[in-house]
Motif scaffolding. Sequence first.
Motif, mmCIF file in Angstrom:
data_model
loop_
_atom_site.group_PDB
_atom_site.id
_atom_site.type_symbol
_atom_site.label_atom_id
_atom_site.label_comp_id
_atom_site.label_asym_id
_atom_site.label_seq_id
_atom_site.Cartn_x
_atom_site.Cartn_y
_atom_site.Cartn_z
ATOM 1 N N PHE A 127 0.831 -1.188 0.000
ATOM 2 C CA PHE A 127 0.000 0.000 0.000
ATOM 3 C C PHE A 127 0.873 1.248 0.000
ATOM 4 C CE2 PHE A 127 -2.915 -3.017 2.169
ATOM 5 C CZ PHE A 127 -3.941 -2.945 1.258
ATOM 6 N N GLU A 128 0.439 2.236 -0.734
ATOM 7 C CA GLU A 128 1.121 3.531 -0.676
ATOM 8 C C GLU A 128 0.724 4.168 0.652
ATOM 9 O OE1 GLU A 128 3.958 5.765 -2.076
ATOM 10 O OE2 GLU A 128 3.050 4.309 -3.426
ATOM 11 N N GLY A 129 1.637 4.240 1.580
ATOM 12 C CA GLY A 129 1.243 4.763 2.878
ATOM 13 C C GLY A 129 2.391 4.788 3.859
ATOM 14 N N PHE A 130 2.047 4.826 5.128
ATOM 15 C CA PHE A 130 3.008 5.003 6.201
ATOM 16 C C PHE A 130 2.999 3.751 7.067
ATOM 17 C CE2 PHE A 130 -1.168 6.441 7.236
ATOM 18 C CZ PHE A 130 -1.421 5.881 8.471
ATOM 19 N N GLY A 131 3.938 3.679 8.003
ATOM 20 C CA GLY A 131 3.909 2.604 8.974
ATOM 21 C C GLY A 131 5.165 1.758 8.954
ATOM 22 N N SER A 132 5.268 0.863 9.951
ATOM 23 C CA SER A 132 6.395 -0.061 10.064
ATOM 24 C C SER A 132 5.981 -1.433 9.556
ATOM 25 C CB SER A 132 6.852 -0.149 11.521
ATOM 26 O OG SER A 132 7.357 1.098 11.953
ATOM 27 N N ILE A 133 6.966 -2.158 9.025
ATOM 28 C CA ILE A 133 6.683 -3.416 8.341
ATOM 29 C C ILE A 133 7.416 -4.566 9.019
ATOM 30 C CG2 ILE A 133 6.858 -4.639 6.136
ATOM 31 C CD1 ILE A 133 7.269 -1.133 5.614
ATOM 32 N N ILE A 140 12.425 -0.940 -0.014
ATOM 33 C CA ILE A 140 13.371 0.176 0.017
ATOM 34 C C ILE A 140 13.589 0.739 -1.383
ATOM 35 C CG2 ILE A 140 15.785 0.800 0.480
ATOM 36 C CD1 ILE A 140 15.723 -1.293 2.751
ATOM 37 N N ARG A 141 13.707 -0.162 -2.329
ATOM 38 C CA ARG A 141 14.023 0.247 -3.708
ATOM 39 C C ARG A 141 12.835 0.900 -4.424
ATOM 40 N NH1 ARG A 141 15.702 -3.976 -8.556
ATOM 41 N NH2 ARG A 141 15.932 -2.439 -10.222
ATOM 42 N N PHE A 142 11.640 0.288 -4.296
ATOM 43 C CA PHE A 142 10.505 0.744 -5.096
ATOM 44 C C PHE A 142 9.528 1.647 -4.339
ATOM 45 C CE2 PHE A 142 11.647 -3.426 -7.071
ATOM 46 C CZ PHE A 142 12.107 -2.918 -8.270
ATOM 47 N N PHE A 143 9.539 1.573 -2.996
ATOM 48 C CA PHE A 143 8.568 2.351 -2.229
ATOM 49 C C PHE A 143 9.223 3.351 -1.282
ATOM 50 C CE2 PHE A 143 6.334 -1.479 -3.509
ATOM 51 C CZ PHE A 143 5.112 -0.989 -3.928
ATOM 52 N N ASN A 144 10.552 3.501 -1.438
ATOM 53 C CA ASN A 144 11.293 4.501 -0.659
ATOM 54 C C ASN A 144 11.140 4.329 0.849
ATOM 55 O OD1 ASN A 144 12.227 5.874 -3.013
ATOM 56 N ND2 ASN A 144 10.226 6.873 -3.189
ATOM 57 N N LYS A 145 10.964 3.080 1.278
ATOM 58 C CA LYS A 145 10.900 2.825 2.707
ATOM 59 C C LYS A 145 12.314 2.865 3.287
ATOM 60 C CE LYS A 145 7.682 2.127 4.574
ATOM 61 N NZ LYS A 145 6.688 3.055 5.157
ATOM 62 N N LYS A 146 12.407 3.228 4.574
ATOM 63 C CA LYS A 146 13.696 3.286 5.242
ATOM 64 C C LYS A 146 14.044 1.942 5.860
ATOM 65 C CE LYS A 146 13.136 8.188 6.341
ATOM 66 N NZ LYS A 146 13.007 9.186 7.432
ATOM 67 N N LYS A 159 13.797 -11.126 3.273
ATOM 68 C CA LYS A 159 14.797 -10.062 3.107
ATOM 69 C C LYS A 159 14.712 -9.457 1.700
ATOM 70 C CE LYS A 159 18.606 -13.069 1.639
ATOM 71 N NZ LYS A 159 20.034 -13.382 1.820
ATOM 72 N N THR A 160 14.303 -10.260 0.711
ATOM 73 C CA THR A 160 14.134 -9.740 -0.648
ATOM 74 C C THR A 160 12.971 -8.756 -0.693
ATOM 75 O OG1 THR A 160 15.017 -11.765 -1.606
ATOM 76 C CG2 THR A 160 13.705 -10.372 -3.052
ATOM 77 N N TYR A 161 11.903 -9.080 0.023
ATOM 78 C CA TYR A 161 10.769 -8.164 0.094
ATOM 79 C C TYR A 161 11.198 -6.839 0.726
ATOM 80 C CZ TYR A 161 5.959 -6.623 0.669
ATOM 81 O OH TYR A 161 4.791 -5.906 0.581
ATOM 82 N N LYS A 162 12.044 -6.919 1.734
ATOM 83 C CA LYS A 162 12.565 -5.702 2.365
ATOM 84 C C LYS A 162 13.329 -4.861 1.346
ATOM 85 C CE LYS A 162 15.763 -4.014 5.906
ATOM 86 N NZ LYS A 162 16.557 -4.317 7.112
ATOM 87 N N ASN A 163 14.185 -5.494 0.581
ATOM 88 C CA ASN A 163 14.964 -4.769 -0.427
ATOM 89 C C ASN A 163 14.061 -4.100 -1.461
ATOM 90 O OD1 ASN A 163 17.318 -5.592 0.832
ATOM 91 N ND2 ASN A 163 17.595 -7.383 -0.490
ATOM 92 N N ASP A 164 12.982 -4.801 -1.846
ATOM 93 C CA ASP A 164 12.045 -4.230 -2.814
ATOM 94 C C ASP A 164 11.317 -3.015 -2.243
ATOM 95 O OD1 ASP A 164 12.711 -6.021 -4.737
ATOM 96 O OD2 ASP A 164 10.900 -7.243 -4.605
#
Length: 390
Positions: A143-149, A161-167, A154-159
Amino acid sequence: LKLLNHLDNSFNPFLIIPEESNAINFEWSKISYKRSKYAQKKTILKKYKKLSSNFKKYYLKDDSKNFLKLNINNLDEQITQNVSKYLLAIDTYNDVYCEIKPLASIVGINVYWKYNILIQLAKFHKVKIIYFQDVPHFEDYFFEGFGSIFTSSKTYKNDLIRFFNKKDDDIHVSYDFNNFLLKSPDDIKNYVEQFSDEDKIKFKNKYEIDKNKKIALIAGDPGDTYNSKEHKFFSEYYSLLDLKDFSDYHTILKLHPQDKTSISRLAKKYANNKNVTISSDIDIYKCLASSDIVISKYSTVVLEAIMLKKFVILTNFEDASFYKYAVKYKVAHFAYETSDIKKLIINKDNLMKNYDQKLNIYLSEVYSPTNHSIDISKTFKEVIDRDTIT
């Protein structure tokens, strides 16, 4: 519920089920509950329709392969077929936010419409959002939005960060989160290992299946609960049509627990496949243990079937591409066209070569390679205290 059981006594969690007449149990609360009216529900639907209209007007002209058109039309179908459920969910969730004033709302990492309503309402009510990966098949959706995941991949995490600008510090990864599935991978493996050949024969006899036939399991699509009736029908119809040509297989179509329609039986009728057992109460794990092939669109059964080294076919007629990484690492296979299921089954033995090696690479590269554990209560508290709502 498994997740809630891992929270300590400083949390006061509750579960909301909008479809039930008594959706929210306030017995534990001293608040005098009165049902509120949510005036913005019509505004939200109008806003969606406007967005849909603008999207079609400005973006579909460049959609040469009709991928965007297909997806936005699918959304329109979902809105039309589920509008009463949408309004009920909006009312229910808004009541919760107004009356209980929770600090945080836990949602799954997938495109389920109820989660989206919770997230959008959370913005109005300044509620923190915690994304928890309750199902593994949405490997590149968010979802385009806020929050912690919280995720096991670990691949999902990389995606993210890469595609949704998550920290990086927004995302918490642990293989332990797989244990919050209905059955953990280890549970499934142990169960199947103990399911003997004699047990398989008893299972076949119970459902009057020829003991010499192999089993193809179709994990039924829930239909309009998640997408549209049309997609459910055609996914199951084409699967049953192709399987009809394999006389050495008996097909079990396990209905989704939330499926209250007769669409699967209609698909069987039009496919004219007599070699099919359709059931809602059949034990899915006995089916898995006895099956040779598993066909689905996006069920959690897919990951379990992959772990059990079953031949997995993913119906992908709408180009939704669930379990993208499973296909990339060749432990599952997409069926894009109506005859692809037949072609894949014919080529099954060749596609299953070196499966153990493919599975090990898939698990090590897509999921966390270490048993890194996280104190969920402690981390949830840190997330709620730290996150800010804009």
